[in-house]
Design a protein around this motif. Sequence first.
Motif: not given
Length: 342
Positions: A129-151
């Motif tokens: 991405y150039k300059n962090f996509n500043l000025g654009k409407d949206g968000k950066f996404w990332r994976g999340v682990v179910n807190p009850d299923m870490e293992d």
Amino acid sequence: MFTLGACPTAAHAFGEDNDHTSPGPSGGASGNTLNAGATATSVTVEQVAGGKSGTSGKGLAPVDPNWKPPACWYEPVATSKQVKAATDQLKKTPNENLVPVTPSLSWGQQLMVDTFEKDKSPSDGIKSYKNFNLGKDGKFWRGVVNPDMEDDPEAYNCQEILFWQDAGVLPKIANAPTPKVLASYAYDKIKVPDTKVELKPEATSKVNLPTWVWLDKGTFEDVKVRAELPGTGLWAETTAKPVALHLEPGTGDATTFPASGDCKINDDGSIGTPYTKGSSKQDPPCGIAYLRATDGTPFQMKASLTWEISWEGSGGTGGDLPNGTFDGTQAIDVEEVQSVNR
């Protein structure tokens, strides 16, 4: 040289769910979700109907032993300004406070600058991405682990590098969040009342004379849990409805009514039939006849209530999930007598 690091997993955030604590300040984007641990999710969960009194705090056990909730999914974690702030902090303190870009991987200064500021992809398949996509409407996404299923081995299947989604657009990738994902996640958050049935006789039964078992209508009502993923428009409500009661006497020296031990829900929401005077020698529609007396140690009768699980969600979605069960035990003393007047 660039720096890689393992993503910390000790900090937890769980939206409005009190099962987990929120993370303290971390890294360059102090205190926001970008630098939270792998199990930090923004999903909020609320029990909106039923089961609010007399709950044990335990959840349902799925009837299908192979069923399990989602182990991971993706969700929005940071704005353009937050990613920039985290990267700017890395410039001040190189090789410290690495930024988590997947549930298991963190990046240092050079990779963050090249990928999110200078539009230089570190390798094929990673979006830059150039300059962090500043000025654009949206968000950066990332994976999340179910807190009850870490293992769970599947908990770290959501390994796409921190990526951008325009506002109002959901990612079209494996493990993207859906109403069914939220409904399945909410399944484990359902809290139902303790399964304690009405008995006649109440605590001491008689050999060869039936103990009547029943649940009055209204004792158990539908339980509904709502899960939402803020900023996406995604929501789901998972409903548990009691449909059957199963009795286990706690000894092989007993007869159950019906023979299967399965007592169905009546049309009015009750189970079985309350005992009435003069019914002592009749076979109850739901009950147990013990064939021998206890010797100072009560039989532990187990009553398991089956809950039918359905869900509905955003976009007109809905369906069924595997039934769940919840059981409780009650101590039953049995006496040997020649005659009984009830």
